[in-house]
Every structure is written in structure tokens, then in C-alpha cells.
Design a protein around this motif. Structure first.
Motif, PDB file in Angstrom:
ATOM      1  N   LYS A  67     -52.538 -13.829   1.934  1.00 26.95           N
ATOM      2  CA  LYS A  67     -51.934 -14.451   0.813  1.00 26.95           C
ATOM      3  C   LYS A  67     -51.165 -13.159   0.257  1.00 26.95           C
ATOM      4  N   GLN A  68     -51.778 -12.039   0.485  1.00 29.19           N
ATOM      5  CA  GLN A  68     -51.371 -10.665  -0.088  1.00 29.19           C
ATOM      6  C   GLN A  68     -50.063 -10.398   0.527  1.00 29.19           C
ATOM      7  N   GLU A  69     -49.883 -10.776   1.751  1.00 28.53           N
ATOM      8  CA  GLU A  69     -48.488 -10.484   2.549  1.00 28.53           C
ATOM      9  C   GLU A  69     -47.436 -11.379   2.237  1.00 28.53           C
ATOM     10  N   ALA A  70     -48.165 -12.439   1.937  1.00 25.04           N
ATOM     11  CA  ALA A  70     -47.219 -13.781   1.562  1.00 25.04           C
ATOM     12  C   ALA A  70     -46.554 -13.307   0.093  1.00 25.04           C
ATOM     13  N   SER A  71     -47.401 -12.876  -0.788  1.00 25.53           N
ATOM     14  CA  SER A  71     -47.142 -12.419  -2.080  1.00 25.53           C
ATOM     15  C   SER A  71     -45.945 -11.499  -2.072  1.00 25.53           C
ATOM     16  N   SER A  72     -46.446 -10.502  -1.176  1.00 29.25           N
ATOM     17  CA  SER A  72     -45.389  -9.334  -1.252  1.00 29.25           C
ATOM     18  C   SER A  72     -44.015  -9.686  -0.731  1.00 29.25           C
ATOM     19  N   ASP A  73     -44.144 -10.652   0.308  1.00 30.16           N
ATOM     20  CA  ASP A  73     -42.852 -11.174   0.999  1.00 30.16           C
ATOM     21  C   ASP A  73     -41.972 -11.911  -0.134  1.00 30.16           C
ATOM     22  N   GLN A  74     -42.863 -12.695  -0.900  1.00 27.16           N
ATOM     23  CA  GLN A  74     -41.899 -13.510  -2.049  1.00 27.16           C
ATOM     24  C   GLN A  74     -41.408 -12.410  -2.727  1.00 27.16           C
ATOM     25  N   ARG A  75     -42.190 -11.408  -3.397  1.00 22.65           N
ATOM     26  CA  ARG A  75     -41.612 -10.346  -4.540  1.00 22.65           C
ATOM     27  C   ARG A  75     -40.427  -9.806  -3.677  1.00 22.65           C
ATOM     28  N   SER A  76     -40.538  -9.355  -2.489  1.00 19.88           N
ATOM     29  CA  SER A  76     -39.227  -8.784  -1.717  1.00 19.88           C
ATOM     30  C   SER A  76     -38.218  -9.482  -1.756  1.00 19.88           C
ATOM     31  N   ARG A  77     -38.286 -11.026  -1.540  1.00 22.74           N
ATOM     32  CA  ARG A  77     -37.283 -11.889  -1.583  1.00 22.74           C
ATOM     33  C   ARG A  77     -36.488 -11.810  -3.018  1.00 22.74           C
ATOM     34  N   ARG A  78     -37.395 -11.690  -3.902  1.00 21.65           N
ATOM     35  CA  ARG A  78     -37.189 -12.031  -5.460  1.00 21.65           C
ATOM     36  C   ARG A  78     -36.342 -10.737  -5.680  1.00 21.65           C
ATOM     37  N   SER A  79     -36.845  -9.690  -5.090  1.00 17.83           N
ATOM     38  CA  SER A  79     -36.247  -8.287  -5.630  1.00 17.83           C
ATOM     39  C   SER A  79     -34.810  -8.169  -4.929  1.00 17.83           C
ATOM     40  N   GLY A  80     -34.743  -8.801  -3.856  1.00 16.99           N
ATOM     41  CA  GLY A  80     -33.530  -8.836  -3.129  1.00 16.99           C
ATOM     42  C   GLY A  80     -32.615  -9.626  -3.879  1.00 16.99           C
ATOM     43  N   ARG A 134     -28.006 -10.240  -7.642  1.00 19.63           N
ATOM     44  CA  ARG A 134     -27.279 -10.619  -8.790  1.00 19.63           C
ATOM     45  C   ARG A 134     -26.636  -9.569  -9.549  1.00 19.63           C
ATOM     46  N   ARG A 135     -27.383  -8.235  -9.597  1.00 21.46           N
ATOM     47  CA  ARG A 135     -26.803  -7.162 -10.134  1.00 21.46           C
ATOM     48  C   ARG A 135     -25.510  -6.792  -9.569  1.00 21.46           C
ATOM     49  N   ALA A 136     -25.561  -6.733  -8.140  1.00 19.32           N
ATOM     50  CA  ALA A 136     -23.965  -6.553  -7.705  1.00 19.32           C
ATOM     51  C   ALA A 136     -22.879  -7.550  -8.113  1.00 19.32           C
ATOM     52  N   GLY A 139     -38.833 -21.366  -1.851  1.00 25.03           N
ATOM     53  CA  GLY A 139     -39.235 -22.133  -2.969  1.00 25.03           C
ATOM     54  C   GLY A 139     -38.681 -21.882  -4.281  1.00 25.03           C
ATOM     55  N   HIS A 140     -37.686 -20.897  -4.362  1.00 21.57           N
ATOM     56  CA  HIS A 140     -37.165 -20.493  -5.546  1.00 21.57           C
ATOM     57  C   HIS A 140     -35.454 -20.458  -5.169  1.00 21.57           C
ATOM     58  N   TYR A 141     -34.742 -20.232  -6.335  1.00 22.04           N
ATOM     59  CA  TYR A 141     -33.270 -20.171  -6.288  1.00 22.04           C
ATOM     60  C   TYR A 141     -32.692 -18.711  -6.584  1.00 22.04           C
ATOM     61  N   LEU A 142     -33.633 -17.722  -6.723  1.00 21.67           N
ATOM     62  CA  LEU A 142     -33.400 -16.550  -7.158  1.00 21.67           C
ATOM     63  C   LEU A 142     -32.219 -15.839  -6.412  1.00 21.67           C
ATOM     64  N   GLY A 143     -32.264 -15.914  -5.083  1.00 22.96           N
ATOM     65  CA  GLY A 143     -31.376 -15.194  -4.260  1.00 22.96           C
ATOM     66  C   GLY A 143     -30.661 -16.158  -3.537  1.00 22.96           C
ATOM     67  N   ASN A 144     -30.502 -17.552  -3.803  1.00 18.15           N
ATOM     68  CA  ASN A 144     -29.854 -18.472  -3.200  1.00 18.15           C
ATOM     69  C   ASN A 144     -28.052 -18.147  -3.261  1.00 18.15           C
ATOM     70  N   THR A 196     -26.728 -19.652  -6.246  1.00 14.18           N
ATOM     71  CA  THR A 196     -27.045 -18.995  -7.451  1.00 14.18           C
ATOM     72  C   THR A 196     -26.130 -17.748  -7.583  1.00 14.18           C
ATOM     73  N   LEU A 197     -25.998 -16.964  -6.729  1.00 10.79           N
ATOM     74  CA  LEU A 197     -24.872 -15.887  -6.548  1.00 10.79           C
ATOM     75  C   LEU A 197     -23.679 -16.245  -6.954  1.00 10.79           C
ATOM     76  N   LYS A 198     -23.307 -17.541  -6.504  1.00 14.52           N
ATOM     77  CA  LYS A 198     -21.951 -17.791  -6.412  1.00 14.52           C
ATOM     78  C   LYS A 198     -21.488 -18.185  -7.871  1.00 14.52           C
ATOM     79  N   LEU A 199     -22.525 -18.980  -8.670  1.00 16.36           N
ATOM     80  CA  LEU A 199     -22.424 -19.357 -10.047  1.00 16.36           C
ATOM     81  C   LEU A 199     -22.601 -18.772 -11.096  1.00 16.36           C
TER      82      LEU A 199
END
Length: 529
Positions: A7-20, A25-27, A446-451, A454-457
Motif C-alpha cells: 500500500k505504501q509503495e502504491a501510494s508513493s507511486d500514485q503521488r509520483s504520477r500526480r507530481s509528474g 501542467r506547469r510546463a 484512476g485520475h486525469y491529472l497527467g492525462n 488534460t495537458l492538451k486542454l
């Protein structure tokens, strides 16, 4: 591996994807956008809202033709009588000019439409047609609102120049009609000339201005022809229009303004035919009746302009205002003003004429909550109705008696919101997002943050305010708990210290100052040297 570690690694992986996704998005936010794909821009198509049905519009039209044929206008000046009777109007024993309906209908058919209001810089040109929406300033406020002292003072010439150069850099304010009266210049000729000078030197966007009497138009034209590089150039691309109150409601000509109208038509300046009756005072209290009178008054002006010069660009400027019937005071921020302005937009569309009316005229004295809701509601309804030119939309307070520089900056954000509402929702196969939803749900995180979508629009579909607060409470606290007015004050000071437009060359300005001498009252050291 334990369940906890998984669970910890999955959570870390999810945070990493969201951070990416966040970094991506900032770029994307840093990349500039072409004008035609920005989320909000001049000329977006409105028209999704209208308080009048087709039958309502036809009944108003018939009432207008009846009034012009049977009531007509009083107080026509001799030149007005001459041109209107020459094209078929009648001048009665009672001193009123009346128009047969055939003349009115022929004029509507032959009038200029689908024309461009030019900026000094072509990037600010506005195509005025259909339901394309543009927001701008206007007004003749006699006070500047000092928000830091919470007081009103008399407006000055420098304030007009400062307002123009602020607007020059505000993307969602598309044109600049003079906002204040320079109370430090009492002479009418010098006031008119310097007001126009401050406007055209302060912004390369299209400018609207007024003149007190006919004689004041000639030196202004000389200045405009010089800036344009010659009379022919100005006539080809007139970057100034005349806001002309040729009518004194109800149904009377204004002598001085008629002379100005004639001089501006002859000089190649587009005309905003402005009828500004006040419902319950100088126009009927019935909202429909106020629309009828305004349309009748503007159509009289349209016949007048076309009798002088067929096809001259003229804006259908129905500007009926609302009274608080308890006191008789103007109530520019009222709900009634919202529907009245939207109805005027519909009548311009009924005739397929370029329409301009007023919104954003808050009754509040300061940029506060009341100012926000009154401006936002009246402006968005005007835009949704497809009004071509929304005057008074930014900076105004106290029912047009006060003008606030900080409000220009705040209102620029507000107008961005309005434009995004005007744009609406594009429903396409791609926008329905079936493949994107399936990819995220079945394969993705399971989210659209780095999709990719999302980046296009994120830049082309979404509007982001410049000074509006979208901080989290934690960020807001860390930044010193700023409010929108504090941020607007800081931004105003920054811009006024740095932005001195140079679209009019020093050489041209030197020639103007040599030609007009002490008549030019704005000193060079107040224009950046």
C-alpha cells in the motif's frame, strides 16, 4: 512483501504520477498560446440567452415604426431637417420630423453592417457582426475612486492616460472608450482634444471619444490624420469612433451633438448612435417600452447618418438605463438593467446591425462584493445575449459617477469569466471523452491529472484569473492573507511604473506638439519621458 508495504509503495507511486502530472501542467502553462486557440478571446459568439421571443421582437419593431411615423422627433437643427426631408422625412407644422416606415426599412437594409472597428495596432481590430462579443470601457465619470483612501476625488487628464495604458495590457478589455472627464481642463475645446490625445497615446486598441460641439472635431481630425500618416490612411482604418448622444430622450434632437455627428461622418469617423433614456424618468418605466423608445431613437439616428453618407459605419447604440423608482436615481447594476441590455442586443440582431449597449455599471462606490455581483451578472448576460460591443463593462462605479483603476484589473478577470461563459461548451467526439475515460478507468492510474487530454486542454479550454484568489487556505496564510484588492493595487502600481506605450512614435508626437503647442496638456515627463 507485506500488505502495508504494498500500500505504501502504491501510494508513493500514485503521488509520483500526480507530481509528474503537476510538473507537466506547469510546463504547459508556461507555453504561449496562439490567439485563435486561447480559452477566451475577442469576438467569441454569444446568443445563447435572450429575454425576448421572436414575436416580442416583431411587436417591438412594429411599435417603433409607428412611433417614428406618428410621433417623430422635436428640436431638429436646420441641417438635420434638410438632410432628412431630402430622403423622404416630413417636417410638420408642430416642428417634429417624422419618418415613413418605408424610409426606415430601406435605411436598415442599406446600412453598413459586418464592418471592422480598427485599432492602431491591427491585432486589436474587432469585426463587428452577428453575435460576436467584445467588452470595453466607456463613461464620463467625474471622479476617480481612490481605494486606498476610500474616497472620491475629481478626475484629471493624467487619470485618463493611466486608464488607457492599463487597458492596453488587459487582454479581456478589447477597446477603450474614454472613461472620465478631465476636470482639470475647463475649456471645452481643450478638454475634448486632450481627452482624445490621452486615449490614443495610451493604447493601441480602438478608442471611443466624444466632442462637445462641432467646431471641436476639426483639430481632433487633424491630430488623427497625422497619427495615421495621412487622411487617406485614417479613412481606410479609422481607429477612433465618436460616441454621439444625438438624442435627448424622449424623442428630441440634441443640437450640439447633431453638429458633431455631421462633422464626424464627413471626417470619416464611425458613429456610436447613443440613446440613453432612463426608465421611469426619460423613458417608459415598462421595460418593453424603454426598449421601444431606445430602438426608435437609434433608428432615427441611423436614417440621419445614412442620409448624410449612405453606408457610413454606425453602431446601433441602444443604451436605456434603469431608475430606482423609489428615488429616481440611476441603478446601473440592477437586474432590470441586465435584461434591458440583453433585449437591446436582440433588437440589434433582429435588424442584423452592429449593436452596442452598456453593462457593468455597478451602483457600489468601491470594488466590493456588491460591485462584483452587479458587474458579473450584467456583463455575462450581455455577453450571453450576443451583444457586439459591451460598453462600461470595466472600471465604473457609483452608477457612472466614479471610475477606479484597480477595478480595471479586477474586472479584467471578471470579463475573462464572462467570456468563458459566452464561449460555452463544445460537444465533439473527442470532447465526449469515451476513449479517455476508458483508458483512465481500465488501464491508467484512476485520475486525469497527467492525462494527455488534460495537458492538451488545460490552456485552451480553461480560463485562469490573474489576480483572483485560488490559493489553498495554507498558501493564502503563508502569502500574508492577501485579498483581491491588495493584489490589484500592487499590480496597478507595477504597470503604471513600467508601461508607457510607444505605438505613436516620438517623431509624430514631436510634430503634434509643435503644431498644437500649449494646447496639449499632458506633459512628456508623465508619459515616461
Amino acid at each position: 512483501m507485506s500488505v502495508a508495504v504494498e500500500k505504501q509503495e502504491a501510494s508513493s507511486d500514485q503521488r509520483s504520477r500526480r507530481s509528474g502530472g503537476r510538473e507537466a501542467r506547469r510546463a504547459m502553462r508556461a507555453a504561449p498560446l496562439a490567439d485563435d486557440i486561447r480559452p477566451v478571446r475577442p469576438g467569441l459568439e454569444g446568443g445563447s440567452y435572450g429575454p425576448l421571443s421572436q414575436n416580442d421582437r416583431e411587436r417591438i419593431h412594429e411599435a417603433v415604426l409607428t412611433l417614428l411615423e406618428t410621433v417623430g422627433f422635436a428640436n431638429a437643427v436646420p441641417s438635420c431637417i434638410e438632410v432628412l426631408t431630402r430622403v423622404g422625412g416630413t417636417y410638420g407644422d408642430d416642428g417634429r420630423i417624422r419618418l415613413p416606415r418605408a424610409l426606415v426599412l430601406d435605411t436598415i437594409r442599406q446600412a453598413a453592417r459586418h464592418f471592422t472597428l480598427h485599432g492602431q495596432d491591427p491585432k486589436h481590430d474587432m469585426v463587428i457582426q452577428g453575435k460576436r462579443v467584445h467588452y470595453g470601457t466607456a463613461g464620463a465619470a467625474v471622479h476617480l475612486v481612490d481605494v486606498e483612501k476610500r474616497e472620491y476625488r475629481e478626475s484629471q487628464l493624467q487619470d485618463i492616460y493611466d486608464a488607457a495604458r492599463l487597458v492596453d495590457g488587459l487582454d479581456n478589455i478589447h477597446f477603450f472608450q474614454r472613461t472620465m472627464v478631465p476636470r482639470d481642463i475647463p475649456d471645452p475645446l481643450e478638454m475634448d482634444f486632450n481627452t482624445l490625445y490621452a486615449c490614443v497615446m495610451g493604447t493601441s486598441k480602438h478608442v471611443g471619444t466624444s466632442f462637445t460641439v462641432r467646431e471641436n472635431v476639426k483639430p481632433a481630425l487633424e491630430m488623427l490624420y497625422a497619427i495615421a500618416g495621412g487622411e487617406e490612411n485614417f479613412r481606410a482604418r479609422p481607429f477612433v469612433s465618436n460616441s454621439n448622444c444625438f438624442v435627448v430622450p424622449p424623442m428630441k434632437f440634441a443640437e450640439d451633438a447633431c453638429g458633431v455627428l455631421e462633422a464626424c461622418v464627413e471626417g470619416g469617423i464611425p458613429i456610436l448612435l447613443l440613446s440613453a433614456g432612463q426608465a421611469g424618468a426619460t423613458a417608459p418605466a415598462a421595460i418593453a417600452g424603454a426598449v421601444v423608445q431606445a430602438v426608435a431613437e437609434v433608428l432615427m439616428g441611423l436614417v440621419y447618418v445614412n442620409a448624410i453618407k449612405p453606408g457610413h459605419p454606425a453602431i446601433f447604440g441602444t443604451w436605456p438605463f434603469v431608475s430606482d423608482l423609489r428615488t429616481g436615481a440611476m441603478s446601473g447594476g440592477s437586474a432590470e438593467q441586465s435584461v434591458l441590455t440583453a433585449a437591446c442586443a436582440q433588437m440589434a440582431q433582429y435588424y442584423d446591425l452592429p449593436g452596442g449597449s452598456a453593462a457593468g455599471m455597478t451602483d457600489s462606490k468601491l470594488p466590493d462584493i456588491q460591485s462584483g455581483y452587479e458587474k458579473g451578472i450584467t456583463n455575462v448576460m450581455a455577453g450571453l445575449a450576443g451583444l457586439n460591443l459591451v460598453y462600461e463593462s470595466a472600471g465604473m462605479h457609483a452608477s457612472l459617477l466614479g471610475f477606479c483603476l484597480e477595478s480595471l484589473i479586477i474586472d479584467n478577470d471578471m470579463l475573462g469569466h464572462c467570456l468563458r461563459c459566452v464561449r460555452g461548451i463544445e460537444v465533439t467526439d473527442a470532447a465526449l471523452s469515451i476513449d479517455t475515460i476508458a483508458d483512465v478507468c481500465l488501464k491508467g492510474p484512476g485520475h486525469y491529472l497527467g492525462n494527455e487530454q488534460t495537458l492538451k486542454l488545460m490552456q485552451t479550454e480553461y480560463f485562469y484569473p490573474a489576480v483572483g484568489d485560488r490559493f489553498s487556505p495554507k498558501e493564502w496564510n503563508e502569502k500574508g492573507r492577501p485579498d483581491i484588492l491588495q493584489r490589484a493595487i500592487a499590480e496597478k502600481k507595477r504597470v503604471l511604473a513600467e508601461r508607457f506605450p510607444r505605438h505613436v512614435s516620438r517623431l509624430v508626437d514631436d510634430k503634434l506638439r509643435a503644431r498644437f503647442g500649449e494646447m496639449i496638456k499632458l506633459p512628456r515627463n508623465k508619459m515616461g519621458g
